[in-house]
Design a protein around this motif. Structure first.
Motif, PDB file in Angstrom:
ATOM      1  N   LYS A 226       0.830  -1.190   0.000  1.00 15.05           N
ATOM      2  CA  LYS A 226       0.000   0.000   0.000  1.00 15.05           C
ATOM      3  C   LYS A 226       0.868   1.244   0.000  1.00 15.05           C
ATOM      4  O   LYS A 226       2.063   1.187   0.263  1.00 15.05           O
ATOM      5  CB  LYS A 226      -0.901   0.001   1.233  1.00 15.05           C
ATOM      6  N   SER A 227       0.223   2.385  -0.255  1.00 12.36           N
ATOM      7  CA  SER A 227       0.962   3.633  -0.164  1.00 12.36           C
ATOM      8  C   SER A 227       1.283   3.900   1.303  1.00 12.36           C
ATOM      9  O   SER A 227       0.638   3.369   2.213  1.00 12.36           O
ATOM     10  CB  SER A 227       0.133   4.785  -0.732  1.00 12.36           C
ATOM     11  N   LEU A 228       2.270   4.731   1.531  1.00 13.88           N
ATOM     12  CA  LEU A 228       2.669   5.059   2.895  1.00 13.88           C
ATOM     13  C   LEU A 228       1.514   5.726   3.648  1.00 13.88           C
ATOM     14  O   LEU A 228       1.268   5.432   4.816  1.00 13.88           O
ATOM     15  CB  LEU A 228       3.908   5.961   2.879  1.00 13.88           C
TER      16      LEU A 228
ATOM     17  N   PHE B 247      -0.948   3.143   4.662  1.00 12.91           N
ATOM     18  CA  PHE B 247      -0.369   2.339   5.732  1.00 12.91           C
ATOM     19  C   PHE B 247      -0.486   3.065   7.072  1.00 12.91           C
ATOM     20  O   PHE B 247      -0.911   2.484   8.070  1.00 12.91           O
ATOM     21  CB  PHE B 247       1.097   2.022   5.414  1.00 12.91           C
ATOM     22  N   ILE B 248      -0.118   4.348   7.089  1.00 14.64           N
ATOM     23  CA  ILE B 248      -0.192   5.145   8.323  1.00 14.64           C
ATOM     24  C   ILE B 248      -1.633   5.248   8.793  1.00 14.64           C
ATOM     25  O   ILE B 248      -1.928   5.069   9.983  1.00 14.64           O
ATOM     26  CB  ILE B 248       0.440   6.535   8.098  1.00 14.64           C
ATOM     27  N   ASP B 249      -2.560   5.511   7.874  1.00 15.71           N
ATOM     28  CA  ASP B 249      -3.975   5.628   8.223  1.00 15.71           C
ATOM     29  C   ASP B 249      -4.527   4.314   8.771  1.00 15.71           C
ATOM     30  O   ASP B 249      -5.180   4.288   9.813  1.00 15.71           O
ATOM     31  CB  ASP B 249      -4.800   6.074   7.014  1.00 15.71           C
ATOM     32  N   GLU B 250      -4.277   3.213   8.079  1.00 17.80           N
ATOM     33  CA  GLU B 250      -4.826   1.918   8.479  1.00 17.80           C
ATOM     34  C   GLU B 250      -4.289   1.432   9.818  1.00 17.80           C
ATOM     35  O   GLU B 250      -4.964   0.715  10.542  1.00 17.80           O
ATOM     36  CB  GLU B 250      -4.563   0.869   7.399  1.00 17.80           C
ATOM     37  N   HIS B 251      -3.043   1.808  10.134  1.00 18.07           N
ATOM     38  CA  HIS B 251      -2.440   1.368  11.393  1.00 18.07           C
ATOM     39  C   HIS B 251      -2.576   2.421  12.492  1.00 18.07           C
ATOM     40  O   HIS B 251      -1.993   2.263  13.572  1.00 18.07           O
ATOM     41  CB  HIS B 251      -0.971   0.987  11.169  1.00 18.07           C
TER      42      HIS B 251
ATOM     43  N   PRO C 209       4.341   9.815  13.025  1.00 14.55           N
ATOM     44  CA  PRO C 209       5.537   8.973  12.921  1.00 14.55           C
ATOM     45  C   PRO C 209       6.790   9.797  12.608  1.00 14.55           C
ATOM     46  O   PRO C 209       6.715  10.902  12.085  1.00 14.55           O
ATOM     47  CB  PRO C 209       5.207   8.048  11.748  1.00 14.55           C
ATOM     48  N   ILE C 210       7.912   9.227  12.953  1.00 11.41           N
ATOM     49  CA  ILE C 210       9.213   9.745  12.534  1.00 11.41           C
ATOM     50  C   ILE C 210       9.605   8.899  11.333  1.00 11.41           C
ATOM     51  O   ILE C 210       9.727   7.683  11.443  1.00 11.41           O
ATOM     52  CB  ILE C 210      10.268   9.603  13.648  1.00 11.41           C
ATOM     53  N   LEU C 211       9.755   9.532  10.189  1.00 11.42           N
ATOM     54  CA  LEU C 211      10.136   8.793   8.987  1.00 11.42           C
ATOM     55  C   LEU C 211      11.643   8.787   8.849  1.00 11.42           C
ATOM     56  O   LEU C 211      12.303   9.808   9.062  1.00 11.42           O
ATOM     57  CB  LEU C 211       9.532   9.432   7.741  1.00 11.42           C
TER      58      LEU C 211
ATOM     59  N   PRO D 209       2.911  17.300   5.656  1.00 11.79           N
ATOM     60  CA  PRO D 209       3.679  17.697   6.845  1.00 11.79           C
ATOM     61  C   PRO D 209       2.895  17.545   8.150  1.00 11.79           C
ATOM     62  O   PRO D 209       3.495  17.289   9.203  1.00 11.79           O
ATOM     63  CB  PRO D 209       4.037  19.161   6.578  1.00 11.79           C
ATOM     64  N   GLU D 210       1.587  17.655   8.076  1.00 16.00           N
ATOM     65  CA  GLU D 210       0.759  17.559   9.288  1.00 16.00           C
ATOM     66  C   GLU D 210       0.738  16.142   9.861  1.00 16.00           C
ATOM     67  O   GLU D 210       0.447  15.938  11.037  1.00 16.00           O
ATOM     68  CB  GLU D 210      -0.668  18.039   8.995  1.00 16.00           C
ATOM     69  N   LEU D 211       1.075  15.154   9.047  1.00 15.64           N
ATOM     70  CA  LEU D 211       1.024  13.761   9.503  1.00 15.64           C
ATOM     71  C   LEU D 211       2.320  13.288  10.158  1.00 15.64           C
ATOM     72  O   LEU D 211       2.326  12.263  10.835  1.00 15.64           O
ATOM     73  CB  LEU D 211       0.718  12.830   8.317  1.00 15.64           C
ATOM     74  N   ILE D 212       3.396  14.016   9.951  1.00 18.49           N
ATOM     75  CA  ILE D 212       4.722  13.550  10.346  1.00 18.49           C
ATOM     76  C   ILE D 212       5.241  14.344  11.546  1.00 18.49           C
ATOM     77  O   ILE D 212       5.115  15.561  11.595  1.00 18.49           O
ATOM     78  CB  ILE D 212       5.715  13.712   9.161  1.00 18.49           C
ATOM     79  N   HIS D 213       5.863  13.641  12.492  1.00 17.68           N
ATOM     80  CA  HIS D 213       6.488  14.307  13.633  1.00 17.68           C
ATOM     81  C   HIS D 213       7.832  14.910  13.244  1.00 17.68           C
ATOM     82  O   HIS D 213       8.108  16.069  13.483  1.00 17.68           O
ATOM     83  CB  HIS D 213       6.673  13.317  14.787  1.00 17.68           C
ATOM     84  N   SER D 214       8.665  14.084  12.632  1.00 14.19           N
ATOM     85  CA  SER D 214       9.983  14.539  12.191  1.00 14.19           C
ATOM     86  C   SER D 214      10.505  13.581  11.130  1.00 14.19           C
ATOM     87  O   SER D 214       9.888  12.568  10.832  1.00 14.19           O
ATOM     88  CB  SER D 214      10.952  14.660  13.370  1.00 14.19           C
ATOM     89  N   LEU D 215      11.667  13.922  10.598  1.00 20.12           N
ATOM     90  CA  LEU D 215      12.175  13.225   9.422  1.00 20.12           C
ATOM     91  C   LEU D 215      13.683  13.035   9.525  1.00 20.12           C
ATOM     92  O   LEU D 215      14.394  13.942   9.972  1.00 20.12           O
ATOM     93  CB  LEU D 215      11.835  14.071   8.186  1.00 20.12           C
ATOM     94  N   ILE D 216      14.156  11.870   9.098  1.00 23.61           N
ATOM     95  CA  ILE D 216      15.591  11.585   8.989  1.00 23.61           C
ATOM     96  C   ILE D 216      15.830  11.086   7.566  1.00 23.61           C
ATOM     97  O   ILE D 216      15.209  10.110   7.131  1.00 23.61           O
ATOM     98  CB  ILE D 216      16.053  10.523  10.008  1.00 23.61           C
ATOM     99  N   VAL D 217      16.711  11.768   6.850  1.00 26.58           N
ATOM    100  CA  VAL D 217      17.002  11.425   5.461  1.00 26.58           C
ATOM    101  C   VAL D 217      18.495  11.143   5.345  1.00 26.58           C
ATOM    102  O   VAL D 217      19.320  11.953   5.784  1.00 26.58           O
ATOM    103  CB  VAL D 217      16.597  12.576   4.511  1.00 26.58           C
ATOM    104  N   VAL D 218      18.847  10.011   4.755  1.00 31.23           N
ATOM    105  CA  VAL D 218      20.244   9.600   4.676  1.00 31.23           C
ATOM    106  C   VAL D 218      20.717   9.564   3.220  1.00 31.23           C
ATOM    107  O   VAL D 218      20.144   8.865   2.385  1.00 31.23           O
ATOM    108  CB  VAL D 218      20.445   8.204   5.328  1.00 31.23           C
ATOM    109  N   ASP D 219      21.749  10.359   2.938  1.00 31.60           N
ATOM    110  CA  ASP D 219      22.516  10.323   1.701  1.00 31.60           C
ATOM    111  C   ASP D 219      21.713  10.578   0.426  1.00 31.60           C
ATOM    112  O   ASP D 219      21.934   9.927  -0.593  1.00 31.60           O
ATOM    113  CB  ASP D 219      23.282   9.005   1.592  1.00 31.60           C
TER     114      ASP D 219
END
Length: 174
Positions: free
Chosen positions: A10-12, A15-19, A24-26, A44-54
């Motif tokens: 499913k789309s992210l 997935f977030i809605d169904e669970h 969440p922290i992505l 942006p309203e759905l996410i607490h914070s974000l970590i992006v690598v490389d």
């Protein structure tokens, strides 16, 4: 709570809605990082914070001809991973990349098979085109982790990171 999403097709957002996951922290690396940062900019309203690598918030050119040629090998009659690697070396000399791709091999009765849907991946050459709107921003906390000698981040990317993620911290690791 850590929930693996790669098993769900499913789309992210679905997935977030169904669970019923609240704020969440992505965390995403490489293509997963592009997905995470795009999702954060879109919702942006759905996410607490974000970590992006490389990876940076921009489109990337895809040129994986040799890799797709290697993944196009018929591995169904090979008796060992070593034999596959020896044959694949003629197509793809880089040992690291070969071993990375070979993580997607699965043993079957007659030999091996690729777990990846190679044809779908080939058709997704535009998957790394983000098409971000200039007014998009993720104002919450965001950490970008960059490799010191990364080929995927350059000095212009730092401007883009600050533009789209004004509350970001950029951490470079050796």
């Amino acid at each position: 709570k850590t929930i693996p999403i790669w098993k769900d097709k499913k789309s992210l957002k679905e997935f977030i809605d169904e669970h019923n996951i609240e704020k969440p922290i992505l965390l995403g690396h490489s293509m997963g990082g592009l997905n995470a940062l795009t999702f954060a900019l879109k919702y942006p309203e759905l996410i607490h914070s974000l970590i992006v690598v490389d990876i940076a918030p921009r489109s990337y050119r895809v040129n994986y001809e040799a890799e797709f040629n290697a993944l196009g090998m018929n591995v169904s009659n090979f008796e060992s991973r070593q034999k596959i690697d020896e044959e694949m070396a003629h197509i793809l000399p880089d040992t690291f990349i070969r071993q990375f791709l070979q993580m997607n091999l699965e043993k079957i009765d007659t030999g091996y098979k690729w777990k990846l849907n190679v044809e779908t991946l080939k058709k997704s050459e535009n998957a790394l085109n983000l098409n971000l709107a200039d007014n998009m921003q993720f104002p919450k906390k965001c950490l970008f982790v960059l490799g010191e000698i990364s080929e995927y981040i350059n000095s212009k990317d730092l401007e883009l990171i600050n533009k789209f993620f004004p509350n970001s911290k950029i951490q470079t690791i050796k």
